[in-house]
Write an enzyme that holds these catalytic residues in place. Structure first.
Site, PDB file in Angstrom:
ATOM      1  CE  LYS A 141      -7.393  -2.051   6.957  1.00 15.27           C
ATOM      2  NZ  LYS A 141      -7.279  -0.361   7.171  1.00 15.27           N
ATOM      3  N   GLY A 150      -4.359  -4.199   6.370  1.00 15.27           N
ATOM      4  CA  GLY A 150      -3.379  -3.951   7.301  1.00 15.27           C
ATOM      5  C   GLY A 150      -3.528  -2.705   8.044  1.00 15.27           C
ATOM      6  CB  SER A 204      -1.108  -0.147   1.292  1.00 15.36           C
ATOM      7  OG  SER A 204      -1.577   1.269   1.415  1.00 15.36           O
ATOM      8  CG  ASP A 260      -7.755   2.455   0.744  1.00 18.71           C
ATOM      9  OD1 ASP A 260      -9.050   2.846   0.895  1.00 18.71           O
ATOM     10  OD2 ASP A 260      -7.274   1.918   1.730  1.00 18.71           O
ATOM     11  CE  LYS A 280      -4.790   0.156   0.508  1.00 16.99           C
ATOM     12  NZ  LYS A 280      -5.564  -0.587   1.478  1.00 16.99           N
ATOM     13  CG  ASP A 320     -10.626  -0.689   5.159  1.00 17.22           C
ATOM     14  OD1 ASP A 320     -10.853  -1.297   6.209  1.00 17.22           O
ATOM     15  OD2 ASP A 320      -9.415   0.019   5.080  1.00 17.22           O
ATOM     16  CE  LYS A 346      -3.992   3.942   2.323  1.00 17.41           C
ATOM     17  NZ  LYS A 346      -5.245   3.315   2.816  1.00 17.41           N
ATOM     18  CD  GLU A 402      -8.969  -0.763   0.786  1.00 19.01           C
ATOM     19  OE1 GLU A 402      -8.044  -1.288   0.040  1.00 19.01           O
ATOM     20  OE2 GLU A 402      -8.985  -0.758   2.170  1.00 19.01           O
TER      21      GLU A 402
HETATM   22  O1  OSB Z   1      -7.154   2.064   4.660  1.00 17.68           O
HETATM   23  O2  OSB Z   1      -6.127   0.136   4.386  1.00 17.68           O
HETATM   24  C1  OSB Z   1      -6.186   1.148   4.943  1.00 17.68           C
HETATM   25  C2  OSB Z   1      -3.075   1.838   7.125  1.00 17.68           C
HETATM   26  C3  OSB Z   1      -3.646   2.635   8.094  1.00 17.68           C
HETATM   27  C4  OSB Z   1      -4.877   2.787   8.114  1.00 17.68           C
HETATM   28  C5  OSB Z   1      -5.959   2.349   7.137  1.00 17.68           C
HETATM   29  C6  OSB Z   1      -5.351   1.670   5.936  1.00 17.68           C
HETATM   30  C7  OSB Z   1      -3.772   1.470   5.862  1.00 17.68           C
HETATM   31  C8  OSB Z   1      -3.112   0.953   4.802  1.00 17.68           C
HETATM   32  C9  OSB Z   1      -1.796   0.386   4.932  1.00 17.68           C
HETATM   33  O3  OSB Z   1      -3.470   1.057   3.634  1.00 17.68           O
HETATM   34  C10 OSB Z   1      -1.626  -1.289   4.916  1.00 17.68           C
HETATM   35  C11 OSB Z   1      -0.532  -1.775   5.615  1.00 17.68           C
HETATM   36  O4  OSB Z   1      -0.528  -2.217   6.744  1.00 17.68           O
HETATM   37  O5  OSB Z   1       0.797  -1.896   4.758  1.00 17.68           O
HETATM   38 MG    MG Z   2      -8.545   0.854   3.414  1.00 15.38          MG
END
Ligand code: OSB
Ligand code: MG
Length: 384
Positions: free
Chosen positions: A273, A301, A146, A199, A172, A249, A174, A224
């Site tokens: 999660k 995660g 991510s 995401d 992925k 999510d 953001k 996402e």
């Molecule tokens: O939205 O998936 C998410 C990290 C912190 C809070 C929300 C998210 C995330 C990630 C990181 O996308 C995923 C990772 O742990 O590598």
């Molecule tokens: Mg997410």
């Protein structure tokens, strides 16, 4: 299986430096914050869990401080001296507290670890033992990476090149309004064949539907959580206007939420999660529902330290987890984790389930103490 009796619980606030800050549509995570949960049992076994609460209530409502409060005042006192016949009995012991799933999940995870160790089995095999035949651990979890919001598209391309070069099979990105279409276009142009997804962490509304429909051009695996963190309904309306599957999510906090989302066509893929749904007991129910209904599933995660990462890798090794997970190698996050050994990316874009009993990684006491000290420094005192 052999029961365990809970003697005491210790809570450690986490502060682990990141190699690079992680930026999302809801803000920046300057360092890894969280709560480490240690459970001591009468049998002499120690279990470890991670409550993946954060510094700010931007992703979910919980923070490190609310997590410590809920654990200390309401959750831990209910477990002292209690005999646990199976970890799936734990949610009933925590049901007097509404919500606070992330706080609960760390405590439950520590008990899962202690129970697996007391029975000399890997956590992954304990999970499989709760499922019908045919769900044995595959001993590894297929993973992706991510990538946070960067200062420029060029910088992002640089990171994508690096991660693809390291062997990550799924990327992925953001996104947020103003950081979406052109970003996806640029990454897709350079990497026409990678598994790519976005995401939004709830950064859009239904009024953005036409804008988001432009993303259909980029052959994305999924998008996402584009809409409200608590709005399953509008995701149903949006999905009707997009070809790209919507992955939920934030909105799915229970099996009931998943069933509702499926019923109204608001979800094509689930990011599960374990912390978000309150722990592994609820996660196993959700896993089974996905398996029975062919819902594409992956494990998300929260930038976990080695303790939470190990448990998530164990869960993600189950065979109905069909898509690459947001569980990257330790060196994507930290120079030094609080546990050993680190997770290393295999050539097939997977992380291996450790061999040892329980979570299979060793918590290093001195590093936990350093982490607690760093937390005290930035918060100007103890835990409060
Ligand atoms: O939205 O998936 C998410 C990290 C912190 C809070 C929300 C998210 C995330 C990630 C990181 O996308 C995923 C990772 O742990 O590598
Ligand atoms: Mg997410």
């Amino acid at each position: 299986m052999r029961p365990i009796t809970l003697l005491s619980v210790n809570l450690y606030p986490l502060h682990i430096p990141f190699l690079e800050p992680f930026v999302t549509s809801f803000g920046e995570e300057p360092f890894k914050a969280g709560i480490l949960v240690e459970v001591n049992t009468l049998e002499g076994v120690i279990g470890w869990g991670e409550s993946s609460v954060e510094l700010y209530p931007g992703y979910g409502a919980e923070t490190v401080v609310t997590g410590l409060h809920i654990l200390e005042e309401f959750l831990v006192p209910n477990l002292s001296g209690v005999m646990i016949h199976h970890p799936t009995d734990v949610p009933a012991l925590l049901a007097h507290v509404r919500g606070n799933h992330h706080a609960k999940s760390g405590l439950e995870a520590a008990i899962w670890d202690a129970f697996a160790k007391a029975n000399d089995m890997r956590l992954a095999d304990l999970f499989a033992s709760c499922l019908p035949d045919g769900h044995d651990s595959r001993n590894r979890a297929t993973v992706g990476v991510s990538i946070g919001i960067m200062e420029s598209i060029d910088k992002t391309l640089e990171i994508v090149r690096k991660r693809v070069g390291q062997g990550y099979a799924r990327i992925k990105l953001k996104i947020k309004p103003g950081w979406d279409i052109e970003l996806a276009r640029a990454v897709r142009a350079e990497f026409p064949n990678i598994l790519l997804m976005l995401d939004a962490n709830s950064a859009y509304t239904l009024a953005d539907a036409d804008h988001l429909a432009q993303l259909d051009a980029f052959n994305l695996l999924m998008i996402e959580q584009p809409l409200g963190h608590d709005d399953i309904h509008d995701h149903g309306l949006l999905q009707a206007r997009l070809n790209t599957p919507i992955c939920l999510d934030e909105s799915v906090k229970s099996l009931g939420d998943l069933k509702m989302a499926l019923k109204i066509g608001a979800i094509g893929v689930l990011n599960l999660k374990p912390a978000r749904v309150g722990g592994f007991t609820e996660s196993l129910k959700i896993y089974q529902h996905c398996a029975e209904n062919n819902v594409p599933l992956w494990i998300g995660g929260m930038l976990e330290c080695g303790v939470g990462r190990a448990a998530n890798v164990a869960f993600a090794s189950l065979p109905a987890v069909t898509l690459p997970c947001d569980i990257s190698a330790t060196d994507r996050y930290f120079a030094e984790d609080i546990s050993e050994p680190p997770f290393v990316l295999n050539a097939d874009s997977s992380l291996s389930v450790p061999d040892g009993a329980g979570i299979g990684v060793q918590v290093i006491g001195s590093r936990v103490a350093e982490s607690v000290n760093r937390w005290a420094e930035v918060t100007g005192g103890g835990e409060e």
